[in-house]
Scaffold this motif. Structure first.
Motif: not given
Length: 124
Positions: A54-74
């Motif tokens: 969950g420490g690294l994220m990668y975004y398409a240019d079209s959503v960068k700055g507007r969308f945030t991906i995250s995860r909760d492994n627990a």
């Protein structure tokens, strides 16, 4: 692994939605997780991915700055927070899991498991 996406709906332009994708199984943390989307009449496209920790994220240019991906492994769950939504974000959104690929793999073919999709409609 089985994936179940939820959280889609109808929202006005400028609004926000949060998508969730719940995974079954005990090995969730061993998968790179991603969101893709497919608009009517278009090919499925990459939106965002998150590393196993969950420490690294990668975004398409079209959503960068507007969308945030995250995860909760627990909780075996990956999220997509979508802000400042635009009509062109209208699509069916799919979560996907990849056991052996790269965070930067934006092609759908490297992802082994897929959720059923959740529809997002942004009105103007």
């Amino acid at each position: 692994v089985q994936l179940q996406a939820s959280g889609g709906g109808l929202v006005q332009a400028g609004g926000s939605l949060r998508l969730s994708c719940a995974a079954s199984g005990r090995t969730f943390s061993s998968y790179i997780m991603a969101w893709f989307r497919q608009a009517p009449g278009k090919e499925r496209e990459f939106v965002a991915s998150v590393s196993r920790s969950g420490g690294l994220m990668y975004y398409a240019d079209s959503v960068k700055g507007r969308f945030t991906i995250s995860r909760d492994n627990a909780k075996n769950t990956v999220y997509l927070q979508m802000n400042s939504l635009k009509p062109e974000d209208t699509a069916v959104y799919y979560c996907a899991a990849d056991s052996s690929g790269s965070l930067y793999d934006i092609t759908q073919y490297g992802y082994e498991y897929w959720g059923q999709g959740t529809k997002v409609t942004v009105s103007s």
